[in-house]
Structure formats: C-alpha cells, structure tokens
Motif scaffolding. Structure first.
Motif, PDB file in Angstrom:
ATOM      1  N   LEU A 247     -21.484 -60.062  27.810  1.00 32.27           N
ATOM      2  CA  LEU A 247     -20.046 -59.920  27.570  1.00 32.27           C
ATOM      3  C   LEU A 247     -19.313 -61.235  27.848  1.00 32.27           C
ATOM      4  CD1 LEU A 247     -17.811 -57.872  26.821  1.00 32.27           C
ATOM      5  CD2 LEU A 247     -17.561 -57.444  29.267  1.00 32.27           C
ATOM      6  N   VAL A 248     -19.663 -61.893  28.935  1.00 31.53           N
ATOM      7  CA  VAL A 248     -19.006 -63.169  29.257  1.00 31.53           C
ATOM      8  C   VAL A 248     -19.429 -64.244  28.249  1.00 31.53           C
ATOM      9  CG1 VAL A 248     -18.760 -64.997  30.988  1.00 31.53           C
ATOM     10  CG2 VAL A 248     -18.652 -62.596  31.677  1.00 31.53           C
ATOM     11  N   HIS A 249     -20.682 -64.219  27.830  1.00 31.24           N
ATOM     12  CA  HIS A 249     -21.099 -65.197  26.819  1.00 31.24           C
ATOM     13  C   HIS A 249     -20.347 -64.966  25.506  1.00 31.24           C
ATOM     14  CE1 HIS A 249     -23.556 -67.085  23.670  1.00 31.24           C
ATOM     15  NE2 HIS A 249     -23.563 -68.057  24.553  1.00 31.24           N
TER      16      HIS A 249
ATOM     17  N   VAL B  73     -13.801 -68.225  22.752  1.00 32.26           N
ATOM     18  CA  VAL B  73     -12.906 -69.329  23.133  1.00 32.26           C
ATOM     19  C   VAL B  73     -13.349 -70.619  22.447  1.00 32.26           C
ATOM     20  CG1 VAL B  73     -12.008 -70.692  25.066  1.00 32.26           C
ATOM     21  CG2 VAL B  73     -12.238 -68.214  25.298  1.00 32.26           C
ATOM     22  N   ALA B  74     -14.647 -70.834  22.354  1.00 33.34           N
ATOM     23  CA  ALA B  74     -15.159 -72.016  21.641  1.00 33.34           C
ATOM     24  C   ALA B  74     -14.755 -71.977  20.173  1.00 33.34           C
ATOM     25  CB  ALA B  74     -16.675 -72.105  21.778  1.00 33.34           C
ATOM     26  N   ASN B  75     -14.780 -70.789  19.572  1.00 30.71           N
ATOM     27  CA  ASN B  75     -14.352 -70.656  18.175  1.00 30.71           C
ATOM     28  C   ASN B  75     -12.869 -71.000  18.021  1.00 30.71           C
ATOM     29  OD1 ASN B  75     -16.927 -69.807  17.468  1.00 30.71           O
ATOM     30  ND2 ASN B  75     -16.374 -67.644  17.359  1.00 30.71           N
TER      31      ASN B  75
ATOM     32  N   LEU C  25     -22.591 -69.386  33.316  1.00 32.01           N
ATOM     33  CA  LEU C  25     -21.540 -68.831  32.458  1.00 32.01           C
ATOM     34  C   LEU C  25     -20.119 -69.189  32.916  1.00 32.01           C
ATOM     35  CD1 LEU C  25     -23.198 -65.425  31.601  1.00 32.01           C
ATOM     36  CD2 LEU C  25     -22.536 -67.198  29.956  1.00 32.01           C
ATOM     37  N   PRO C  26     -19.801 -69.123  34.210  1.00 33.59           N
ATOM     38  CA  PRO C  26     -18.442 -69.531  34.597  1.00 33.59           C
ATOM     39  C   PRO C  26     -18.131 -70.978  34.222  1.00 33.59           C
ATOM     40  CG  PRO C  26     -19.458 -68.265  36.357  1.00 33.59           C
ATOM     41  CD  PRO C  26     -20.537 -68.546  35.347  1.00 33.59           C
ATOM     42  N   ASP C  27     -19.114 -71.862  34.379  1.00 31.30           N
ATOM     43  CA  ASP C  27     -18.903 -73.265  34.005  1.00 31.30           C
ATOM     44  C   ASP C  27     -18.733 -73.408  32.497  1.00 31.30           C
ATOM     45  OD1 ASP C  27     -18.986 -74.199  36.611  1.00 31.30           O
ATOM     46  OD2 ASP C  27     -21.159 -74.478  36.562  1.00 31.30           O
ATOM     47  N   GLN C  28     -19.515 -72.664  31.727  1.00 31.73           N
ATOM     48  CA  GLN C  28     -19.358 -72.714  30.269  1.00 31.73           C
ATOM     49  C   GLN C  28     -17.956 -72.272  29.878  1.00 31.73           C
ATOM     50  OE1 GLN C  28     -22.879 -70.394  28.921  1.00 31.73           O
ATOM     51  NE2 GLN C  28     -23.271 -72.172  27.605  1.00 31.73           N
ATOM     52  N   LEU C  29     -17.456 -71.232  30.522  1.00 37.08           N
ATOM     53  CA  LEU C  29     -16.103 -70.755  30.213  1.00 37.08           C
ATOM     54  C   LEU C  29     -15.064 -71.821  30.554  1.00 37.08           C
ATOM     55  CD1 LEU C  29     -14.156 -68.607  29.246  1.00 37.08           C
ATOM     56  CD2 LEU C  29     -14.199 -67.641  31.569  1.00 37.08           C
TER      57      LEU C  29
ATOM     58  N   ALA D 241      -5.632 -63.366  26.401  1.00 33.12           N
ATOM     59  CA  ALA D 241      -5.837 -61.931  26.247  1.00 33.12           C
ATOM     60  C   ALA D 241      -7.326 -61.591  26.233  1.00 33.12           C
ATOM     61  CB  ALA D 241      -5.162 -61.434  24.975  1.00 33.12           C
ATOM     62  N   GLU D 242      -8.120 -62.414  25.573  1.00 32.95           N
ATOM     63  CA  GLU D 242      -9.575 -62.205  25.544  1.00 32.95           C
ATOM     64  C   GLU D 242     -10.157 -62.329  26.951  1.00 32.95           C
ATOM     65  OE1 GLU D 242     -11.860 -61.472  23.148  1.00 32.95           O
ATOM     66  OE2 GLU D 242     -10.367 -61.259  21.567  1.00 32.95           O
ATOM     67  N   VAL D 243      -9.700 -63.337  27.686  1.00 42.48           N
ATOM     68  CA  VAL D 243     -10.190 -63.535  29.058  1.00 42.48           C
ATOM     69  C   VAL D 243      -9.817 -62.335  29.922  1.00 42.48           C
ATOM     70  CG1 VAL D 243      -9.974 -64.946  31.143  1.00 42.48           C
ATOM     71  CG2 VAL D 243     -10.169 -66.049  28.903  1.00 42.48           C
TER      72      VAL D 243
END
Length: 106
Positions: free
Chosen positions: A39-41, A47-49, A71-75, A97-99
């Motif tokens: 889900l986090v990925h 967000v990358a999109n 994953l937190p660092d990627q975000l 909103a997504e976050v």
C-alpha cells in the motif's frame, strides 16, 4: 494546498511507520487486501507519477526494493521531487489527500 501542508502529511505518515519492522510491514492493511508495504509502495508510485506529470516527463516505475524499511525514505524523496517540480495547488492537494488516505488505511 501548499508544499508545507504536503510535507506535514508526509511527516505524519513517516512518523507512524518509520519504526516498523518487517512483520508489521507484511501485515494486511486495514483497507483492502494488500500488505501495508504494498500500500505504501503504491502511494510512492502515485506521488512519483504526479511529480513526473508536473515536470512534463514520462512516468517511470519506482523500484520495489527488497527491504520494506526503505519505504519511508522513498516517500520522502518522491514528495521532495514533487515539490521541486513546482506543481499547482491542486496537484499538491491531490498528493496530500493520497498520503492522508494511505495513512488512514494502514
């Protein structure tokens, strides 16, 4: 919506999950039938999109790393990329909103 508000939403999610160990990441999210890590990925990819769209660049697949602890660092990275692209308030609001939705679903 401002960049500061998106940053705040990201920081709240990171504080919520930043200390998780692999079993907690592997657990099924409260909303849906996927793991919390998946889900986090999915959020990281979304967000990358948004960042790619704001930059006028093609969308790229964010790699799914073997270690869910990244994953937190990627975000953080993709959120910073989005802010650096200088998107409009609507795009920032969508990202926030997504976050927030992802945070609630965990």
């Amino acid at each position: 919506m401002s960049a500061a508000e998106l940053d705040q939403a990201v920081q709240l999610l990171v504080r919520q999950v930043g200390h998780w160990q692999p079993p907690r990441w592997a657990a099924v999210a409260t909303a849906g039938n996927m793991s919390r890590a998946d889900l986090v990925h999915r959020l990281v990819q979304e967000v990358a999109n948004l960042a790619a769209d704001a930059e006028g660049e093609p969308r790229r697949v964010v790699p799914r790393l073997d270690n869910d602890l990244a994953l937190p660092d990627q975000l953080r990275v993709v959120a910073a990329d989005l802010v650096a692209a200088g998107p409009g308030a609507e795009t920032l609001a969508r990202a926030a909103a997504e976050v927030t939705a992802t945070r609630s679903a965990l």
